[in-house]
Scaffold this motif. Sequence first.
Motif, PDB file in Angstrom:
ATOM      1  N   GLY A  86      11.812 -77.581 -44.402  1.00 31.85           N
ATOM      2  CA  GLY A  86      11.017 -78.525 -45.744  1.00 31.85           C
ATOM      3  C   GLY A  86      11.162 -79.774 -45.634  1.00 31.85           C
ATOM      4  O   GLY A  86      10.227 -80.738 -45.746  1.00 31.85           O
ATOM      5  N   LEU A  87      12.144 -80.503 -45.095  1.00 32.20           N
ATOM      6  CA  LEU A  87      12.203 -81.923 -44.969  1.00 32.20           C
ATOM      7  C   LEU A  87      11.406 -82.503 -43.918  1.00 32.20           C
ATOM      8  O   LEU A  87      10.691 -83.388 -44.104  1.00 32.20           O
ATOM      9  CB  LEU A  87      13.896 -82.265 -44.457  1.00 32.20           C
ATOM     10  CG  LEU A  87      14.053 -83.496 -44.004  1.00 32.20           C
ATOM     11  CD1 LEU A  87      13.991 -84.627 -45.243  1.00 32.20           C
ATOM     12  CD2 LEU A  87      15.345 -83.759 -43.543  1.00 32.20           C
ATOM     13  N   TRP A  88      11.355 -81.615 -42.681  1.00 28.24           N
ATOM     14  CA  TRP A  88      10.328 -81.755 -41.871  1.00 28.24           C
ATOM     15  C   TRP A  88       8.932 -82.023 -42.521  1.00 28.24           C
ATOM     16  O   TRP A  88       7.867 -82.879 -42.120  1.00 28.24           O
ATOM     17  CB  TRP A  88      10.305 -81.013 -40.578  1.00 28.24           C
ATOM     18  CG  TRP A  88       9.308 -80.723 -39.595  1.00 28.24           C
ATOM     19  CD1 TRP A  88       8.188 -79.884 -39.799  1.00 28.24           C
ATOM     20  CD2 TRP A  88       8.863 -81.654 -38.627  1.00 28.24           C
ATOM     21  NE1 TRP A  88       7.210 -80.103 -38.638  1.00 28.24           N
ATOM     22  CE2 TRP A  88       7.673 -81.210 -38.181  1.00 28.24           C
ATOM     23  CE3 TRP A  88       9.585 -82.843 -38.019  1.00 28.24           C
ATOM     24  CZ2 TRP A  88       7.186 -81.840 -36.800  1.00 28.24           C
ATOM     25  CZ3 TRP A  88       8.910 -83.328 -36.921  1.00 28.24           C
ATOM     26  CH2 TRP A  88       7.765 -82.941 -36.298  1.00 28.24           C
ATOM     27  N   ALA A  89       8.727 -80.882 -43.159  1.00 25.49           N
ATOM     28  CA  ALA A  89       7.140 -80.775 -43.675  1.00 25.49           C
ATOM     29  C   ALA A  89       6.920 -81.665 -44.569  1.00 25.49           C
ATOM     30  O   ALA A  89       5.794 -82.440 -44.597  1.00 25.49           O
ATOM     31  CB  ALA A  89       7.333 -79.390 -44.376  1.00 25.49           C
ATOM     32  N   THR A 136       8.734 -74.099 -49.060  1.00 23.26           N
ATOM     33  CA  THR A 136       7.531 -73.519 -48.610  1.00 23.26           C
ATOM     34  C   THR A 136       6.490 -74.668 -49.267  1.00 23.26           C
ATOM     35  O   THR A 136       5.307 -74.469 -48.968  1.00 23.26           O
ATOM     36  CB  THR A 136       7.377 -72.099 -49.096  1.00 23.26           C
ATOM     37  OG1 THR A 136       7.946 -71.991 -50.385  1.00 23.26           O
ATOM     38  CG2 THR A 136       8.287 -71.056 -48.353  1.00 23.26           C
ATOM     39  N   LEU A 137       6.949 -75.108 -50.430  1.00 23.33           N
ATOM     40  CA  LEU A 137       5.842 -76.000 -51.317  1.00 23.33           C
ATOM     41  C   LEU A 137       5.589 -77.177 -50.472  1.00 23.33           C
ATOM     42  O   LEU A 137       4.527 -77.688 -50.224  1.00 23.33           O
ATOM     43  CB  LEU A 137       6.496 -76.379 -52.738  1.00 23.33           C
ATOM     44  CG  LEU A 137       5.610 -77.394 -53.351  1.00 23.33           C
ATOM     45  CD1 LEU A 137       4.287 -76.603 -53.885  1.00 23.33           C
ATOM     46  CD2 LEU A 137       6.479 -77.798 -55.009  1.00 23.33           C
ATOM     47  N   ALA A 138       6.705 -77.547 -49.635  1.00 17.43           N
ATOM     48  CA  ALA A 138       6.298 -78.700 -48.841  1.00 17.43           C
ATOM     49  C   ALA A 138       5.591 -78.500 -47.528  1.00 17.43           C
ATOM     50  O   ALA A 138       4.880 -79.130 -47.197  1.00 17.43           O
ATOM     51  CB  ALA A 138       7.841 -79.515 -48.113  1.00 17.43           C
ATOM     52  N   LEU A 139       5.720 -77.463 -47.183  1.00 16.18           N
ATOM     53  CA  LEU A 139       4.853 -76.897 -46.079  1.00 16.18           C
ATOM     54  C   LEU A 139       3.378 -76.784 -46.501  1.00 16.18           C
ATOM     55  O   LEU A 139       2.522 -76.970 -46.019  1.00 16.18           O
ATOM     56  CB  LEU A 139       5.462 -75.521 -45.515  1.00 16.18           C
ATOM     57  CG  LEU A 139       6.467 -75.342 -44.676  1.00 16.18           C
ATOM     58  CD1 LEU A 139       7.081 -73.857 -44.500  1.00 16.18           C
ATOM     59  CD2 LEU A 139       6.347 -75.947 -43.115  1.00 16.18           C
TER      60      LEU A 139
END
Length: 444
Positions: free
Chosen positions: A94-97, A141-144
Motif C-alpha cells: 500500500g505504501l508503494w501504491a 487495496t484502496l491505495a492500489l
Amino acid sequence: MLSAPFQRPDPLVATLLIVAAFFVLGLCRIGIPSKMMFDEIHYVPAARRLIELTRRLNPEHPLLGKEMIAIGMRLFGDNTFGWRFPNLVLGSIGLWAGARAMWWSSGSRRVSLLFAFLLATDFIWFILSRIAMLDMAMAATLALGLWQWSLSVRPHFADRRGGRRHLILAGLFFGLSLGGKWNGAPLMVVPGLLFAWQRAVALDLPGLSRPRHWRAAPRAIARWLFATRAGPVRGVCLAEAALWLGLWPALIYLATFAPAFFYNVQPMTLGGLLPWQQYMLKLQDSVVKPHRYMSHWWQWILNLRPIWFLYEHIDGAQRGILMIGNPFSMLAGLPALAWCAWKGWKGDALSALIVVLYVLSLIFWAINGKPVQFYYHYELAACFLMAALALMLGRWWDGGLKWPGRSVVLVTAMVFIGFYPIISGGPLPGKKGYLDYTWLNSWR
C-alpha cells in the motif's frame, strides 16, 4: 485533471528503498507481544474459523482482512508472526501504491518521495501494518485502486487505449478494499463522478445550461453516456466506466464472501448474501458500550486521543504500543491542508482532490452515527493529510524553496526514531517508561 508534466527520471528506485526500509523496520519485533493484543482477540479467532470452515465469527465485518490473516497462519503457522506478517506485506504494498499514485498524479519526484516518507513515518500506517486487524487490507487495496485510477486518466495510457485496463484494475481493488472494511466507500464514488464530469467538459456539455441548447439535451446526454472519442479515457464511454467503477467493485466485494458458502454451520447462500449486508450494518451500530480509549473525529484531527494497543511486562521487558499519529507531521499537515484548499479554490485540481478525499474520509465517521469510535479510524484521512503536506512541500521545493521540505523531513524522522520503541513494542525502562512519550495527559 491529473495532467501535470513529469520530472524525469521516475523515482522508482528511491521509492523502493523507502518501502524496503519500512518493511525491515516493521519486521523487527513483529512477533512481540507473543500473545494477542487489542482487537486481535476478535480477528485471529475469526481467521481460525475461516481455516476450519466451521461457523461464522465476527460477523459484523467483511471477510478479506480475516482471509489475509488466515493465509498468513496457513503459511507460517498459528503464531504471532503468522497473524501479523500479511498486514506488513499489505502495508508495504500500500505504501508503494500510494507513492506511485502520487507520482502519476503530481508528476513530481519530490512530491512522490515526500509522500512515501511521510506516510511511512506517520505512525498510523506503520502500527496498523504490524497488527492482525482488518484496516490494512482495506487501506492497502484502496491505495492500489487509486494508483490504477491515476494511471487510467494519464494521457500516456488513456490515449493509447490502455486506460480501460487500469480502470478495470481500479474497480477490482476498490471492491477488495470494501471486502476489508467499508471505511473507504465514500471515496470510491469520486473516480466515477470525476469521469462523468470530465467527459461532459470534453464534450462541451456544460454549455447545455444555456436556454437555447435545451432542445439538444437528449442527444447531448446520449453522447455523454456513449461517446468514446473524448477524455478522460479514450475508447471508454461513460456507461462502460460506470460498469468498471460501479458494478464491478460491488461484484468483487461480494465475491470476497466466497468462503462463507462452505461453513459447516449456517453457510452463506446467494439469497442471503444481500440481506447479510444489512445485518452487518445493524451489528456495527449495536456497539454502544463505552470504551476507555474511545474518541471523536475532531480529537483525531488534533492528535488528542490515542489508544494503547499494549502496555504491560511481557516477553522479558516492559513494553508498549501506542496508536498515535506522528506528533509533528500530523499537526504540520493541517496548514498544508488549508494551503491545498486555497490552491484548489484557485483551480489546482490535485490540491482540491486531496482536500475532498480527506473530508470524505473524515465525514464517514462524523456522520455515520457509530457511537464507539477510535483513533485508528483516522487512518485514511491521515493518508490524505500527508498527501497535502507532501504536495505543498514538494511544490515549494520544485520552485526553489528547499528549507521547509528539508526541515520537515528531518524533524519527522527524529520524532519517528524517538517514538520507535513505543510504536514497535520495544523494551522500556520500567512501568513508568510511558511518561517519556505521553506529552499530553490525554495520551496516557
